[in-house]
Design a protein around this motif. Structure first.
Motif, short mmCIF file in Angstrom:
data_model
loop_
_atom_site.label_atom_id
_atom_site.label_comp_id
_atom_site.label_asym_id
_atom_site.label_seq_id
_atom_site.Cartn_x
_atom_site.Cartn_y
_atom_site.Cartn_z
N SER A 78 63.36 -14.73 19.50
CA SER A 78 63.71 -14.75 18.53
C SER A 78 64.90 -16.03 18.23
O SER A 78 65.14 -16.34 16.94
CB SER A 78 64.20 -12.90 18.31
N LEU A 79 64.99 -15.83 18.89
CA LEU A 79 67.13 -17.14 19.56
C LEU A 79 65.93 -18.70 18.72
O LEU A 79 66.79 -19.18 18.74
CB LEU A 79 67.30 -17.01 21.03
N ASN A 80 64.75 -18.60 19.34
CA ASN A 80 64.42 -19.99 18.82
C ASN A 80 63.45 -20.01 18.17
O ASN A 80 62.82 -20.93 17.50
CB ASN A 80 63.76 -20.58 20.38
N GLN A 81 63.58 -19.96 17.23
CA GLN A 81 63.18 -19.25 15.53
C GLN A 81 61.57 -19.28 16.09
O GLN A 81 61.23 -20.47 15.74
CB GLN A 81 63.57 -20.26 14.79
N ASN A 82 60.92 -18.62 16.77
CA ASN A 82 59.64 -18.52 17.22
C ASN A 82 58.94 -19.56 17.76
O ASN A 82 58.33 -19.76 17.24
CB ASN A 82 58.70 -18.03 15.80
N LYS A 83 59.60 -20.55 18.39
CA LYS A 83 59.78 -21.86 18.86
C LYS A 83 58.57 -21.45 20.26
O LYS A 83 59.43 -20.89 21.50
CB LYS A 83 59.93 -22.34 19.12
N ASP A 84 57.35 -20.97 20.65
CA ASP A 84 57.06 -20.33 21.96
C ASP A 84 57.46 -21.91 23.27
O ASP A 84 57.15 -21.56 24.20
CB ASP A 84 54.77 -20.92 22.28
N ASP A 85 57.07 -23.07 22.67
CA ASP A 85 56.97 -24.20 23.42
C ASP A 85 58.94 -23.72 24.69
O ASP A 85 59.04 -24.16 25.85
CB ASP A 85 57.54 -25.08 23.43
N LYS A 86 60.03 -23.66 24.46
CA LYS A 86 60.32 -23.10 24.61
C LYS A 86 61.25 -21.63 25.96
O LYS A 86 62.23 -21.40 26.08
CB LYS A 86 61.92 -22.28 24.05
N CYS A 87 59.95 -21.01 25.34
CA CYS A 87 60.51 -20.07 25.76
C CYS A 87 58.58 -19.61 27.20
O CYS A 87 58.52 -18.37 27.11
CB CYS A 87 59.88 -18.74 25.37
N GLU A 88 58.77 -20.57 28.05
CA GLU A 88 57.39 -21.19 28.47
C GLU A 88 57.84 -19.87 29.71
O GLU A 88 57.43 -19.01 31.24
CB GLU A 88 57.14 -22.54 29.50
N ARG A 89 59.10 -19.64 30.88
CA ARG A 89 59.55 -18.84 31.62
C ARG A 89 59.20 -17.82 30.93
O ARG A 89 58.13 -16.70 31.84
CB ARG A 89 60.71 -18.99 32.43
N GLN A 90 59.84 -17.06 30.05
CA GLN A 90 59.50 -15.73 29.76
C GLN A 90 57.94 -14.99 29.42
O GLN A 90 57.29 -14.26 30.27
CB GLN A 90 60.69 -15.34 28.52
N LYS A 91 57.44 -16.25 28.71
CA LYS A 91 56.15 -15.70 28.68
C LYS A 91 55.18 -15.56 30.02
O LYS A 91 54.15 -15.11 30.12
CB LYS A 91 55.31 -16.77 27.86
N ALA A 92 55.45 -16.92 30.51
CA ALA A 92 54.78 -16.80 32.41
C ALA A 92 54.78 -15.38 33.17
O ALA A 92 54.57 -14.29 33.11
CB ALA A 92 55.45 -18.00 32.90
N GLN A 93 56.16 -14.99 32.82
CA GLN A 93 56.13 -13.18 33.79
C GLN A 93 55.79 -12.46 32.53
O GLN A 93 55.12 -11.69 33.71
CB GLN A 93 57.74 -13.29 33.47
N LEU A 94 55.86 -12.71 31.54
CA LEU A 94 55.18 -11.25 30.61
C LEU A 94 53.72 -11.36 31.20
O LEU A 94 53.30 -10.53 31.04
CB LEU A 94 55.51 -11.63 29.34
N ASN A 95 53.12 -12.53 31.55
CA ASN A 95 51.84 -12.28 31.40
C ASN A 95 51.53 -12.19 33.25
O ASN A 95 50.48 -11.38 33.25
CB ASN A 95 51.23 -14.42 31.44
N ALA A 96 52.42 -12.75 34.18
CA ALA A 96 52.23 -12.34 35.16
C ALA A 96 52.05 -10.50 35.41
O ALA A 96 51.65 -10.12 35.94
CB ALA A 96 53.57 -12.79 36.71
N CYS A 97 52.86 -9.76 34.69
CA CYS A 97 52.99 -8.24 35.04
C CYS A 97 52.40 -7.79 34.44
O CYS A 97 51.77 -6.16 34.60
CB CYS A 97 54.45 -8.04 34.06
N MET A 98 51.56 -8.11 33.03
CA MET A 98 50.11 -7.30 32.19
C MET A 98 48.84 -8.37 33.47
O MET A 98 48.03 -6.80 32.89
CB MET A 98 50.29 -8.54 30.93
N ASP A 99 48.63 -9.21 33.63
CA ASP A 99 48.19 -9.30 34.75
C ASP A 99 48.05 -8.36 35.85
O ASP A 99 46.97 -7.81 36.41
CB ASP A 99 47.59 -10.94 34.99
N ALA A 100 48.88 -7.82 36.63
CA ALA A 100 49.21 -7.15 37.54
C ALA A 100 48.49 -5.47 36.48
O ALA A 100 48.63 -4.65 38.17
CB ALA A 100 50.39 -6.74 37.74
N GLN A 101 49.11 -4.82 35.76
CA GLN A 101 48.46 -4.03 35.43
C GLN A 101 47.10 -3.74 34.92
O GLN A 101 47.21 -2.36 35.03
CB GLN A 101 49.43 -3.71 33.97
N THR A 102 46.04 -4.55 34.82
CA THR A 102 44.54 -4.46 34.92
C THR A 102 44.36 -4.39 35.78
O THR A 102 43.36 -2.97 35.73
CB THR A 102 44.60 -5.51 34.11
N GLY A 103 44.61 -4.25 37.40
CA GLY A 103 43.91 -3.66 37.69
C GLY A 103 44.69 -2.19 38.06
O GLY A 103 43.85 -0.98 39.57
#
Length: 80
Positions: A34-59
């Motif tokens: 929301s702060l970066n007008q939906n530019k996904d490339d500026k939020c790589e760190r947050q995206k990686a954290q979310l993906n890591a958390c979601m991958d940990a939940q699948t097991g």
């Protein structure tokens, strides 16, 4: 269909103490977008954290001991 009259029942959604997994990571990622007008490339760190958390939940599986309402029904049967 439905519950019998007079039976014990707890609405698990109304319990405020149960937190959903990965909520904090999802909120930080969405706020970054929301702060970066939906530019996904500026939020790589947050995206990686979310993906890591979601991958940990699948097991993880559902609670092996069942829901609270299942146990309330069992206790109610034994009481009669």
């Amino acid at each position: 269909m439905g519950r019998k009259a007079g039976g014990l029942y707890i609405n698990p959604k109304s319990l405020g103490g149960l937190a959903k997994p990965c909520t904090k990571e999802m909120v930080t990622f969405l706020s970054c977008l929301s702060l970066n007008q939906n530019k996904d490339d500026k939020c790589e760190r947050q995206k990686a954290q979310l993906n890591a958390c979601m991958d940990a939940q699948t097991g993880k599986s559902k609670k092996p001991w069942g829901s609270i309402n299942y146990h309330l029904q069992r206790l109610n049967r034994g009481r009669k």
